[in-house]
Design a protein around this motif. Structure first.
Motif, PDB file in Angstrom:
ATOM      1  N   SER A  29      19.249  26.286  42.901  1.00  0.00           N
ATOM      2  CA  SER A  29      19.067  27.372  41.929  1.00  0.00           C
ATOM      3  C   SER A  29      20.046  28.515  42.138  1.00  0.00           C
ATOM      4  CB  SER A  29      17.633  27.900  42.002  1.00  0.00           C
ATOM      5  OG  SER A  29      17.358  28.424  43.296  1.00  0.00           O
ATOM      6  N   SER A  43      20.535  22.057  35.414  1.00  0.00           N
ATOM      7  CA  SER A  43      19.119  21.720  35.330  1.00  0.00           C
ATOM      8  C   SER A  43      18.496  21.888  36.701  1.00  0.00           C
ATOM      9  CB  SER A  43      18.915  20.289  34.823  1.00  0.00           C
ATOM     10  OG  SER A  43      19.459  19.356  35.744  1.00  0.00           O
ATOM     11  N   GLY A 100      13.110  24.182  35.491  1.00  0.00           N
ATOM     12  CA  GLY A 100      14.060  25.037  34.782  1.00  0.00           C
ATOM     13  C   GLY A 100      14.453  26.243  35.624  1.00  0.00           C
ATOM     14  N   PRO A 112      19.196  26.761  27.435  1.00  0.00           N
ATOM     15  CA  PRO A 112      18.593  27.167  28.700  1.00  0.00           C
ATOM     16  C   PRO A 112      18.946  26.173  29.802  1.00  0.00           C
ATOM     17  CG  PRO A 112      16.965  26.050  27.367  1.00  0.00           C
ATOM     18  CD  PRO A 112      18.213  26.120  26.525  1.00  0.00           C
ATOM     19  N   ILE A 113      18.728  26.572  31.045  1.00  0.00           N
ATOM     20  CA  ILE A 113      18.861  25.641  32.159  1.00  0.00           C
ATOM     21  C   ILE A 113      17.763  24.585  32.021  1.00  0.00           C
ATOM     22  CG2 ILE A 113      18.866  25.378  34.666  1.00  0.00           C
ATOM     23  CD1 ILE A 113      21.203  27.022  33.553  1.00  0.00           C
ATOM     24  N   GLY A 114      18.137  23.304  32.032  1.00  0.00           N
ATOM     25  CA  GLY A 114      17.183  22.240  31.765  1.00  0.00           C
ATOM     26  C   GLY A 114      16.141  22.061  32.856  1.00  0.00           C
ATOM     27  N   ASN A 115      15.077  21.388  32.507  1.00  0.00           N
ATOM     28  CA  ASN A 115      13.985  21.089  33.423  1.00  0.00           C
ATOM     29  C   ASN A 115      14.150  19.649  33.912  1.00  0.00           C
ATOM     30  OD1 ASN A 115      11.605  20.646  34.779  1.00  0.00           O
ATOM     31  ND2 ASN A 115      10.265  21.296  33.111  1.00  0.00           N
ATOM     32  N   SER A 116      14.733  19.490  35.094  1.00  0.00           N
ATOM     33  CA  SER A 116      15.064  18.137  35.576  1.00  0.00           C
ATOM     34  C   SER A 116      13.856  17.348  36.048  1.00  0.00           C
ATOM     35  CB  SER A 116      16.084  18.229  36.713  1.00  0.00           C
ATOM     36  OG  SER A 116      15.558  18.973  37.798  1.00  0.00           O
ATOM     37  N   ILE A 153       5.899  23.939  32.198  1.00  0.00           N
ATOM     38  CA  ILE A 153       6.267  25.301  32.580  1.00  0.00           C
ATOM     39  C   ILE A 153       5.053  26.195  32.408  1.00  0.00           C
ATOM     40  CG2 ILE A 153       7.735  27.276  31.996  1.00  0.00           C
ATOM     41  CD1 ILE A 153       9.855  25.326  31.092  1.00  0.00           C
ATOM     42  N   GLY A 168       9.801  22.695  27.623  1.00  0.00           N
ATOM     43  CA  GLY A 168      10.585  23.796  28.154  1.00  0.00           C
ATOM     44  C   GLY A 168      11.026  24.763  27.077  1.00  0.00           C
ATOM     45  N   TYR A 169      11.925  25.647  27.463  1.00  0.00           N
ATOM     46  CA  TYR A 169      12.434  26.663  26.539  1.00  0.00           C
ATOM     47  C   TYR A 169      13.270  26.033  25.430  1.00  0.00           C
ATOM     48  CZ  TYR A 169      10.948  30.099  29.980  1.00  0.00           C
ATOM     49  OH  TYR A 169      10.205  30.855  30.833  1.00  0.00           O
TER      50      TYR A 169
END
Length: 435
Positions: free
Chosen positions: A226, A233, A237, A273-277, A282, A292-293
Motif C-alpha cells: 500500500s 490494486s 482497495g 480507484p485502486i482496485g480490490n485484489s 468494503i 468496490g468504488y
C-alpha cells in the motif's frame, strides 16, 4: 479564474491574493538565445472575524478574532533557443501547516515543526507553432482551461482556501465546491500537452498514472504494498481518494466581438480507484458493501463575458464523484455543482463576488439514516486596491452553509437529528506583498 498564461511569476498581477498558481510558460518569452532566472514570492497577512455553528462546541470556544497568512516562493527560469524553442521550469514552494503551540519550536513535536512543501514543480518545452508540453507536478487542462470562475479578488482564496480566510472556518461549517484548482489535482505528477490556438480555439490533454507527487511513495516501495506510489490494486482497495490512470481533456474558445470578450470551455476528467485484489467487501464501519468504488467521471462547461472592466461568468460540473474529488460507492448519487461569478476592475481597484451550490452524496450510504443529498452553499465577496505594483490591500467576506438530513457534521455521526445544518460567516482585511 486562474489564467492559462500569466506573464510568468515575475509579472504576477497585483491582485492582493494572487497566488500565481497556474502560471505557464512566459507570456512574453525571453529573447532567442537567452535564459531568465526568477525567484519571486508572495506574502500575505490578514486579520479576520469568524463565526460558525461550531465556534463553541463540546465545552471549547474559539476566539472569533483570528489572523493568518502565508509565504509562497516561485523559483524557476524561462528560456528560448536561437531557433525559437521555448523551455523552462516553474515551481511553487509554500510554508506548511503545523500543530498549535507557543510559536514555532524547532524539533518540538508537540508544538509543530517548521517546514516547506513543494506544491508545484514542472518543466515546459515547445513552440508557439507546435504547442507546449508540461512535465512534472502541476496543473492539467482541467485546471488551466476552466472558465467562468473568478477568484482573483479579496484574499484570492475565498472558500477555495489554502492559507486564506477560508482556512480559519472550522471544517464542519466549511462549504465545499468542485474547484478545479485544488491540491488533490495539481500536486500530482503528470504530462500535459497544450495546443496552439487556431481561429480562437485551443485544447489540452493530460495524463497521470497515479495520484502521487514528486518522490512520493517511491523509497517506501520495497515490494508491492500500500505504500507504493504505483499501486494498482490491494486487498480491500486503497480508500476513496487514491486515483490511478487519470485522464483530462479540455477545449476552449476565446474571441472578441465589438469590444466584448468571450471565453467558453468544456471538458471531461476520468479516473479509476485502486482496485480490490482480494474481492472482499468494503466496509465503512457501519455498513458492508459488496462491491468496490465506482470510477470517477466528471463533465464541465463554463463561460465568461467581459466588457469595459466588467466580467460575468458561470461554471457547471456534473458527474460521478463525491466531495474532494473522491470516489463514490454503489447507491450514492452523482455530484452536481454550479457557480456564478462577477468582477469589475477600474485602475488599481478590483471588486468581485461569486455564489456556488454543491449537491453531492456527502455521507449518505443506503440504509445509514442519512439523506441522499448534502447541499452546500457559499458566497464570497471581496475588494482589492493596488497601492503599488508590489503592495496591495484587500478585504474579503464569506458566508457558508452545509446541510444534510441525518448527518451530524461536527461528530461525523449518522442517523441523527443533531448537527444536520451548519452556518458560517467570516470577514477579513489584510495586505499582500509580492516580488
Amino acid at each position: 479564474m486562474r489564467k492559462l498564461l500569466l506573464a510568468s511569476v515575475a509579472t504576477l498581477g497585483m491582485v492582493a491574493g494572487a497566488t500565481g498558481a497556474a502560471h505557464a510558460q512566459a507570456a512574453t518569452p525571453p529573447k532567442p538565445g537567452t535564459l531568465v532566472v526568477h525567484l519571486n514570492g508572495l506574502f500575505t497577512y490578514q486579520l479576520d472575524a469568524v463565526g460558525s455553528s461550531v465556534n463553541s462546541y463540546g465545552g471549547y470556544k474559539l476566539n472569533p478574532i483570528a489572523n493568518e497568512g502565508f509565504l509562497r516562493l516561485y523559483p524557476g527560469f524561462d528560456a528560448m533557443t536561437t531557433g525559437g524553442f521555448e523551455y523552462g521550469v516553474a515551481s511553487e514552494i509554500r510554508d506548511a501547516y503545523t500543530n498549535p503551540g507557543q510559536g514555532m519550536q524547532e524539533n518540538a513535536a508537540a508544538n509543530g515543526t517548521e517546514s516547506l512543501v513543494i506544491r508545484r514543480a514542472y518543466a515546459y518545452l515547445g513552440t508557439k507553432q507546435a504547442g507546449i508540453v508540461r512535465i512534472g507536478q502541476g496543473d492539467g487542462p482541467w485546471t488551466l482551461m476552466q472558465d467562468g470562475v473568478f477568484e482573483n479578488f479579496g484574499d484570492g482564496n475565498q472558500w477555495n482556501s489554502d492559507g486564506g480566510i477560508g482556512s480559519i472556518v472550522p471544517s464542519a461549517a466549511h462549504p465545499t465546491w468542485l474547484f478545479s484548482d485544488t491540491g488533490a489535482l495539481y500536486t500530482t505528477l503528470k504530462i500535459v500537452y497544450l495546443t496552439p490556438t487556431f481561429a480562437g480555439f485551443n485544447a489540452g490533454i493530460g495524463f497521470e498514472p497515479n495520484s502521487n507527487g514528486i518522490k512520493e511513495g517511491l523509497a517506501a516501495c520495497t515490494v508491492a504494498q500500500s505504500t507504493c506510489a504505483a499501486l494498482a490494486s490491494a486487498p480491500g482497495g486503497a480508500g476513496s481518494a487514491r486515483r490511478k490512470n487519470t485522464l483530462d481533456a479540455m477545449v476552449q474558445y476565446t474571441g472578441e466581438f465589438s469590444g466584448v470578450g468571450v471565453k467558453v470551455s468544456g471538458g471531461y476528467i476520468k479516473s479509476s480507484p485502486i482496485g480490490n485484489s482480494s474481492g472482499a467487501s468494503i466496509s465503512d464501519g457501519v455498513l458492508t458493501h459488496v462491491t468496490g468504488y465506482k470510477g470517477m467521471g466528471i463533465a464541465t462547461v463554463g463561460g465568461q463575458v467581459s466588457y469595459a472592466g466588467f466580467m460575468v461568468g458561470a461554471n457547471m460540473k456534473d458527474g460521478q464523484v463525491n466531495n474532494g474529488y473522491t470516489f463514490l460507492l454503489p447507491g450514492q448519487r452523482n455530484a452536481f455543482d454550479w457557480l456564478v461569478s462577477a468582477e469589475y476592475t477600474a485602475g488599481p481597484a478590483t471588486v468581485g463576488a461569486y455564489y456556488f451550490n454543491n449537491q453531492s452524496a456527502g455521507a449518505h450510504l443506503p440504509g445509514n439514516g442519512v439523506g441522499r443529498t448534502e447541499q452546500d452553499n457559499g458566497v464570497a465577496v471581496g475588494a482589492n486596491y493596488a497601492v503599488t505594483p508590489n503592495l496591495g490591500l484587500f478585504v474579503t467576506y464569506l458566508y457558508g452553509q452545509r446541510k444534510q438530513y441525518g448527518f451530524d457534521f461536527a461528530n461525523s455521526k449518522t442517523n441523527t437529528t443533531v448537527g444536520n445544518r451548519m452556518h458560517s460567516q467570516a470577514i477579513g482585511a489584510g495586505a499582500a506583498l509580492k516580488w
